[in-house]
Design a protein around this motif. Structure first.
Motif, PDB file in Angstrom:
ATOM      1  N   TYR A 117       3.345  34.407  61.286  1.00 34.03           N
ATOM      2  CA  TYR A 117       2.346  35.244  61.949  1.00 34.03           C
ATOM      3  C   TYR A 117       2.620  35.366  63.442  1.00 34.03           C
ATOM      4  N   ASP A 118       3.048  34.297  64.057  1.00 38.59           N
ATOM      5  CA  ASP A 118       3.335  34.336  65.486  1.00 38.59           C
ATOM      6  C   ASP A 118       4.454  35.324  65.809  1.00 38.59           C
ATOM      7  N   ARG A 119       5.304  35.580  64.853  1.00 41.78           N
ATOM      8  CA  ARG A 119       6.404  36.528  65.065  1.00 41.78           C
ATOM      9  C   ARG A 119       6.072  37.939  64.597  1.00 41.78           C
ATOM     10  N   HIS A 120       5.203  38.066  63.603  1.00 38.96           N
ATOM     11  CA  HIS A 120       5.031  39.371  62.947  1.00 38.96           C
ATOM     12  C   HIS A 120       3.591  39.898  62.944  1.00 38.96           C
TER      13      HIS A 120
ATOM     14  N   ARG B  13       0.207  41.833  63.360  1.00 36.70           N
ATOM     15  CA  ARG B  13      -0.050  43.241  63.663  1.00 36.70           C
ATOM     16  C   ARG B  13      -0.838  43.363  64.973  1.00 36.70           C
ATOM     17  N   ASP B  14      -0.563  44.440  65.691  1.00 32.00           N
ATOM     18  CA  ASP B  14      -1.310  44.748  66.910  1.00 32.00           C
ATOM     19  C   ASP B  14      -2.445  45.688  66.506  1.00 32.00           C
ATOM     20  N   LEU B  15      -3.655  45.155  66.401  1.00 36.63           N
ATOM     21  CA  LEU B  15      -4.811  45.922  65.955  1.00 36.63           C
ATOM     22  C   LEU B  15      -5.818  46.041  67.091  1.00 36.63           C
ATOM     23  N   PRO B  16      -6.562  47.151  67.157  1.00 33.97           N
ATOM     24  CA  PRO B  16      -7.441  47.390  68.314  1.00 33.97           C
ATOM     25  C   PRO B  16      -8.549  46.359  68.471  1.00 33.97           C
ATOM     26  N   TRP B  17      -8.932  45.685  67.393  1.00 32.98           N
ATOM     27  CA  TRP B  17     -10.004  44.687  67.474  1.00 32.98           C
ATOM     28  C   TRP B  17      -9.476  43.257  67.583  1.00 32.98           C
TER      29      TRP B  17
ATOM     30  N   VAL C 246      -2.981  35.502  56.603  1.00 31.65           N
ATOM     31  CA  VAL C 246      -2.975  35.790  55.169  1.00 31.65           C
ATOM     32  C   VAL C 246      -3.289  37.265  54.921  1.00 31.65           C
ATOM     33  N   MET C 247      -4.229  37.812  55.690  1.00 31.69           N
ATOM     34  CA  MET C 247      -4.554  39.229  55.530  1.00 31.69           C
ATOM     35  C   MET C 247      -3.370  40.110  55.919  1.00 31.69           C
ATOM     36  N   ASP C 248      -2.682  39.747  56.989  1.00 27.83           N
ATOM     37  CA  ASP C 248      -1.481  40.496  57.384  1.00 27.83           C
ATOM     38  C   ASP C 248      -0.402  40.394  56.322  1.00 27.83           C
ATOM     39  N   LEU C 249      -0.237  39.211  55.758  1.00 27.91           N
ATOM     40  CA  LEU C 249       0.769  39.022  54.713  1.00 27.91           C
ATOM     41  C   LEU C 249       0.496  39.945  53.530  1.00 27.91           C
ATOM     42  N   GLY C 250      -0.766  40.006  53.112  1.00 28.19           N
ATOM     43  CA  GLY C 250      -1.116  40.874  51.993  1.00 28.19           C
ATOM     44  C   GLY C 250      -0.963  42.339  52.318  1.00 28.19           C
ATOM     45  N   ALA C 251      -1.258  42.717  53.557  1.00 26.73           N
ATOM     46  CA  ALA C 251      -1.207  44.124  53.939  1.00 26.73           C
ATOM     47  C   ALA C 251       0.206  44.638  54.144  1.00 26.73           C
TER      48      ALA C 251
END
Length: 365
Positions: A16-19, A21-25, A187-192
């Motif tokens: 996660y620290d490497r990948h 997502r850049d999300l507005p919230w 985990v949410m990023d992984l699934g998405a």
């Protein structure tokens, strides 16, 4: 699992620290998450994708940058801004929750899941997300992405939705004490982005080696789903009524129930079976006027049924002010809290109602 599951959270957080997502919230690394932005985004994302929610989130936070700003906003303004996100009960609860936090809580969201669950419109998923992401408390966040990831990691073949309690319990075994908010987002990023519903990118997955579904070659089959029955179709007739000033009759739906509190073009009831006959349509009309059925049908699908509406157009007479509802100039319909199905009715009526019903009307709707 193939190796000690205690290693899994650290491995995922490193990914996660490497990948991430850049999300507005989403707070950037080193920043403290704003509970208001976390709460608002999670409510929007309950039934909406990230790309669809992002412009709404930006609009809301520009117009109402704090929970106190949102609390004092007129409900109709909020409902209009929400149009297109669906499930308008969430928008009404959003307003109630903002008023609760801004009023009795001094503008500060509570930190624990138990306290958050007391807020209007906040369920188990949202409470866990706010508690972990905004306040760093250990909480297990389970959305559709997490369910998919966990079902594959543990090769859970029990079909959904019956498997939900089991998946939540398994997800809890992985939730770490350290950085629980980052872990939940990971985990949410992984699934998405990696463990996607179709064609998961297993070669890029940080949990590939411990994934039992991948080892069994069934990752694309999970989570299994119980076959859904066919949705019923309900039918009705909507009334497109113009008054002598060229305004359209609208009414407000009841606060409770489907599309509660939203404005609507009046209609007969929506029921399965054939459309109501001419006598029933005339009897249910808001005003006693000559009606003309417009060609074509408006179709819309809700979560649990399909809807088919025909439109009957008419011109109100001298008694137009006695109608149960309120009159809105056609060129101002865009400023009303009309749900998507009613916007379809408006567009259909504008396309088919001619001078026989009071003349063509120009609008940007």
């Amino acid at each position: 699992m193939k190796r000690d599951s205690q290693d899994a959270p650290a491995q995922l957080l490193s990914w996660y620290d490497r990948h991430r997502r850049d999300l507005p919230w989403r707070a950037r690394p080193g920043e403290t998450a704003d509970p208001y932005r976390v709460w608002l985004s999670e409510i929007m994302l309950q039934q909406t994708t990230v790309p669809a929610a992002a412009p709404y989130f930006r609009n809301f936070t520009e117009r109402w940058p704090t929970v106190s700003d949102l609390a004092v906003a007129p409900l109709d303004d909020l409902l209009v801004a929400w149009a297109g996100l669906g499930y308008y009960a969430r928008a009404r609860n959003l307003h109630k929750c903002a008023q609760t936090v801004a009023g009795g809580m001094g503008g500060r969201f509570p930190e624990t899941e138990a306290e958050l669950l007391e807020l209007p419109g906040v369920g188990a998923y949202t409470a866990a997300a706010i508690s972990s992401i905004a306040f760093g408390r250990k909480a297990t966040v389970v959305d559709g992405n997490v369910e998919r990831v966990v079902s594959r990691i543990f090769a859970v073949e029990e079909p959904m939705p019956g498997a939900k309690p089991k998946l939540r319990a398994l997800a809890a075994t992985l939730t770490p004490d350290e950085r629980p908010g980052d872990y939940a987002q990971a985990v949410m990023d992984l699934g998405a982005t990696v463990c996607t519903p179709r064609k998961p990118k297993c070669m890029l997955c940080p949990w590939a080696e411990i994934c039992e579904a991948r080892a069994a070659g069934i990752q694309e089959e999970l989570p299994r789903k119980t076959p859904k029955g066919d949705k019923p179709t309900r039918r009705g007739v909507a009334y497109w009524l113009l008054n002598p000033e060229g305004s359209v009759l609208l009414r407000r739906r009841a606060e409770e129930g489907l599309l509660g509190g939203m404005a609507e073009v009046p209609s007969t009831g929506w029921a399965e079976g054939a459309l109501p006959g001419e006598a029933a349509v005339a009897a249910a009309a808001p005003l006693k006027v000559a009606l003309r059925r417009l060609p074509g049908t408006v179709r819309h699908t809700f979560s649990h049924f399909h809807l088919e509406l025909e439109v009957a157009a008419g011109r109100a007479g001298a008694d137009w002010a006695a109608a149960d509802g309120f009159w809105v100039p056609v060129d101002r319909l865009g400023g009303q809290a009309l749900p998507s199905v009613m916007m379809k009715v408006v567009r259909h009526a504008l396309a088919h109602a001619g001078r026989a019903d009071g003349g063509a009307v120009e609008t940007g709707v």
